[in-house]
Motif scaffolding. Structure first.
Motif, short mmCIF file in Angstrom:
data_model
loop_
_atom_site.label_atom_id
_atom_site.label_comp_id
_atom_site.label_asym_id
_atom_site.label_seq_id
_atom_site.Cartn_x
_atom_site.Cartn_y
_atom_site.Cartn_z
N UNK A 142 0.83 -1.19 0.00
CA UNK A 142 0.00 0.00 0.00
C UNK A 142 0.87 1.25 0.00
N UNK A 143 0.66 2.12 -0.97
CA UNK A 143 1.42 3.36 -1.12
C UNK A 143 0.61 4.54 -0.59
N UNK A 144 -0.66 4.56 -0.93
CA UNK A 144 -1.55 5.64 -0.50
C UNK A 144 -2.83 5.00 0.05
N UNK A 145 -2.83 4.58 1.31
CA UNK A 145 -3.99 3.89 1.87
C UNK A 145 -5.27 4.72 1.82
N UNK A 146 -5.15 6.03 1.94
CA UNK A 146 -6.35 6.88 1.92
C UNK A 146 -7.03 6.80 0.56
N UNK A 147 -6.22 6.90 -0.51
CA UNK A 147 -6.79 6.82 -1.86
C UNK A 147 -7.34 5.42 -2.12
N UNK A 148 -6.61 4.39 -1.69
CA UNK A 148 -7.10 3.03 -1.89
C UNK A 148 -8.43 2.83 -1.18
N UNK A 149 -8.55 3.37 0.04
CA UNK A 149 -9.82 3.27 0.76
C UNK A 149 -10.90 4.10 0.07
N UNK A 150 -10.47 5.18 -0.60
CA UNK A 150 -11.43 6.02 -1.31
C UNK A 150 -12.17 5.28 -2.40
N UNK A 251 1.90 0.81 -14.99
CA UNK A 251 0.74 1.39 -14.34
C UNK A 251 -0.53 0.88 -14.99
N UNK A 252 -1.52 0.53 -14.16
CA UNK A 252 -2.81 0.04 -14.65
C UNK A 252 -3.91 0.63 -13.78
N UNK A 253 -5.15 0.53 -14.27
CA UNK A 253 -6.31 1.02 -13.52
C UNK A 253 -7.45 0.03 -13.78
N UNK A 254 -7.79 -0.74 -12.78
CA UNK A 254 -8.67 -1.89 -12.99
C UNK A 254 -10.08 -1.50 -13.40
N UNK A 255 -10.55 -0.33 -13.01
CA UNK A 255 -11.87 0.15 -13.42
C UNK A 255 -11.92 1.65 -13.22
N UNK A 256 -13.03 2.27 -13.64
CA UNK A 256 -13.22 3.71 -13.47
C UNK A 256 -13.24 4.11 -11.99
N UNK A 257 -13.58 3.16 -11.12
CA UNK A 257 -13.74 3.46 -9.70
C UNK A 257 -12.56 2.99 -8.88
N UNK A 258 -11.47 2.57 -9.51
CA UNK A 258 -10.28 2.11 -8.80
C UNK A 258 -9.14 3.10 -9.02
#
Length: 360
Positions: A142-150, A251-258
């Motif tokens: 985890x690099x940015x837990x706040x964003x991941x939780x977001x 770098x990847x982005x699994x969905x619009x909400x991730x």
């Protein structure tokens, strides 16, 4: 239902694109299909995918060949990718998988990217868990837990989006800025696949192990995938000027909400360089925030890799939980393959099937 199975052709790209869009998977461009067809390991008559059709409806599975090396002996490995079966063609998945499984020219047939729904299918078709001790494990730092939780908050606030429509969430301005990396001693950016890479690849093959092909020709081709949006992070570990370890981050982005995630696509080192894996992965983790990643992820983990990462692996969050790795080995090669193959995501379809970060 009367299914017809046939090889994919370029004319099928719109139908397969519709299947990808329906499940919010990346839609492959025409140029990317041509790129897949140019695979150096692919014979001219080797299909890059199969369609199952019934009265205008279609299901799809990709078929990806790789050259593997058992020491200095080349053998064929085949993995499926992007299997998509719409509800109205339920039952076609088995037919598509068998089309790949029925090959008699492959030393190994496998998947390293099964999802929780498809994982049980592979056992029914003669594939066993691989790596046996860690086929259900993924590692994440985890690099940015706040964003991941977001991401969870966004899903609750916009439940109707389901990640398949609307704007991209959780983007950041650091993405694509090509920030100057801060690297520890011995870790340097890869400058190309020249003589030093050829020497590294030769030294890897001389070890008693099983490796997917990483020749200069193959690496140039793999990194030429045309649908990518952000440059990969390519790092080497060096001793006395020679490459002794390599890492490929994407770098990847699994969905619009991730949020964006920095995936480790490849991490391979000489056996004589025990510190290289943790140094390379640690360097990527240390630079992940600067590059815009909310976490760093390793989606294929072998017991050898866990040992090589050492304390860094113990700091990681354990993800996965289902068997995403499955393999079947030809009897004449089974002993060597089981004893010598420690796959990374490079061996599977991750480099060309991850959802790229949108260019905007």
């Amino acid at each position: 239902m009367s299914l017809t199975l046939r090889p994919f052709t370029p004319a099928d790209a719109p139908a397969v694109a519709a299947l990808h869009s329906a499940v919010d998977w990346p839609v492959r461009s025409a140029e990317s299909w041509r790129w897949l067809a140019a695979n150096p390991a692919r014979a001219p008559d080797f299909p890059i995918g199969w369609l199952a059709e019934d009265r205008g409806r279609a299901a799809f599975v990709g078929e990806f060949p790789q050259r593997f090396w058992i020491g200095e002996q080349p053998v064929l490995g085949v993995t499926g990718y992007s299997i998509i079966v719409p509800p109205e063609l339920r039952g076609a998945a088995g037919r598509l998988i068998r089309k790949i499984m029925n090959r008699d020219d492959a030393a190994l047939i496998y998947t390293l990217n099964a999802n929780a729904l498809s994982a049980p299918l592979y056992h029914r078709h003669g594939l066993g868990p691989y790596p046996e001790a860690s086929n259900a494990l993924k590692l994440a730092w985890m690099i940015d837990p706040v964003v991941a939780a977001g991401a969870g908050i966004v899903r609750r606030l916009w439940p109707d989006l389901s990640g398949r429509s609307g704007p991209e969430r959780l983007m950041n301005r650091r993405l694509g800025r090509n920030s100057q990396l801060r690297l520890p001693p011995r870790v340097t950016p890869l400058e190309g696949f020249g003589d030093d890479w050829t020497l590294f690849w030769s030294r890897l093959k001389s070890e008693d192990r099983v490796l997917a092909d990483r020749s200069a020709e193959t690496m140039r081709w793999r990194l030429g995938e045309p649908d990518g949006t952000l440059s990969p992070v390519l790092l080497t570990y060096r001793r006395d000027g020679a490459i002794t370890g390599f890492l490929w981050g994407q770098m990847a982005k699994m969905s619009r909400l991730e949020p964006p995630v920095l995936d480790i696509i490849d991490l391979v080192t000489l056996k004589t360089e025990p510190d290289a894996a943790s140094a390379l992965a640690g360097a990527l983790i240390a630079n992940a925030h600067r590059l815009g990643g909310a976490k760093v992820r390793l989606q294929v983990v072998s017991p050898d890799m866990l040992k090589a990462l050492g304390p860094l692996a113990r700091r990681a969050r354990r993800e996965g939980g289902w068997g995403h790795g499955h393999a079947r080995f030809a009897p004449e090669h089974a002993g060597r393959l089981r004893g010598g193959w420690s796959p990374t995501p490079f061996d599977g379809d991750y480099s060309f099937c991850l959802r790229p970060v949108p260019a905007s």
